[in-house]
Motif scaffolding. Structure first.
Motif, PDB file in Angstrom:
ATOM      1  N   SER A 127       0.817  -1.215   0.000  1.00 45.42           N
ATOM      2  CA  SER A 127       0.000   0.000   0.000  1.00 45.42           C
ATOM      3  C   SER A 127       0.845   1.257   0.000  1.00 45.42           C
ATOM      4  N   CYS A 128       2.032   1.164   0.568  1.00 41.41           N
ATOM      5  CA  CYS A 128       2.939   2.320   0.628  1.00 41.41           C
ATOM      6  C   CYS A 128       3.835   2.424  -0.599  1.00 41.41           C
ATOM      7  N   GLY A 129       3.695   1.485  -1.527  1.00 42.38           N
ATOM      8  CA  GLY A 129       4.533   1.509  -2.723  1.00 42.38           C
ATOM      9  C   GLY A 129       5.936   0.984  -2.504  1.00 42.38           C
ATOM     10  N   ARG A 130       6.149   0.322  -1.387  1.00 38.97           N
ATOM     11  CA  ARG A 130       7.464  -0.246  -1.076  1.00 38.97           C
ATOM     12  C   ARG A 130       7.505  -1.685  -1.609  1.00 38.97           C
ATOM     13  N   ASN A 131       7.466  -1.765  -2.923  1.00 35.08           N
ATOM     14  CA  ASN A 131       7.246  -3.044  -3.591  1.00 35.08           C
ATOM     15  C   ASN A 131       8.366  -4.057  -3.404  1.00 35.08           C
ATOM     16  N   ASP A 132       9.606  -3.622  -3.438  1.00 36.22           N
ATOM     17  CA  ASP A 132      10.708  -4.574  -3.266  1.00 36.22           C
ATOM     18  C   ASP A 132      10.644  -5.214  -1.880  1.00 36.22           C
ATOM     19  N   GLU A 133      10.372  -4.398  -0.872  1.00 35.44           N
ATOM     20  CA  GLU A 133      10.231  -4.934   0.490  1.00 35.44           C
ATOM     21  C   GLU A 133       9.010  -5.840   0.591  1.00 35.44           C
ATOM     22  N   ALA A 134       7.919  -5.445  -0.061  1.00 34.83           N
ATOM     23  CA  ALA A 134       6.695  -6.248  -0.036  1.00 34.83           C
ATOM     24  C   ALA A 134       6.950  -7.618  -0.655  1.00 34.83           C
ATOM     25  N   LYS A 135       7.662  -7.624  -1.763  1.00 35.29           N
ATOM     26  CA  LYS A 135       7.995  -8.884  -2.435  1.00 35.29           C
ATOM     27  C   LYS A 135       8.852  -9.759  -1.524  1.00 35.29           C
TER      28      LYS A 135
END
Length: 171
Positions: free
Chosen positions: A37-45
């Motif tokens: 949701s925060c756009g922190r996609n690499d961390e989300a992945k």
């Protein structure tokens, strides 16, 4: 009125995952509901993949990772994740629904309709009704499409998303 406090949420999630042993569902929630949701996609992945390491047979975790991957523009990998989720549990309608939206967004209307039919057969909720109605409309079956649209409860909490699904696939 609800006002999200992302800074506080970040602090609390960091506390939750700053241990040697972190339950898979905490990593999944951190990945899907916060980092993504925060756009922190690499961390989300990364967090979604770590959750899957702990529970590789979870259709929910494959679905969550697929959504993260799709949000990163990794569409082929996202499709693999959605398919893995439905392979693990053919009754898991959110993965069929997501796979249908994925196919619709990437120009595969036949596959989109097939996946939507599976989602609808498992759980004919308003989201699946809106999606099916839209795909039937695209396929030229306006009679069935209109009949389905009439089943969406007007003013219900989920009617807006159901109609958004319809309009997403119809353009």
């Amino acid at each position: 009125f609800y006002k999200p406090d992302f800074q506080e949420a970040d602090c609390r999630f960091r506390l939750a995952v700053d241990h040697e042993s972190v339950p898979w569902h905490v990593r999944s929630w951190y990945s899907y509901f916060f980092l993504r949701s925060c756009g922190r996609n690499d961390e989300a992945k990364r967090e979604a993949e770590r959750a899957l390491e702990d529970n590789p047979l979870s259709q929910l975790l494959h679905w969550c990772l697929a959504n993260v991957l799709g949000g990163m523009g990794l569409h082929a990998e996202a499709e693999v994740g959605f398919k893995k989720a439905v392979d693990l549990d053919p009754q898991f309608w959110p993965a069929w629904w997501s796979l249908s939206l994925h196919h619709a967004a990437h120009g595969s209307p036949t596959e989109a309709l097939t996946s939507a039919e599976r989602a609808f057969a498992v759980h004919p909720n308003p989201y699946n009704i809106g999606l099916m109605a839209g795909l039937l409309h695209v396929a030229g079956d306006n009679v069935r499409s209109t009949a389905l649209l009439e089943q969406i409860p007007v003013g219900s909490q989920c009617s807006s998303l159901a109609r958004a699904c319809f309009h997403f696939v119809t353009g």
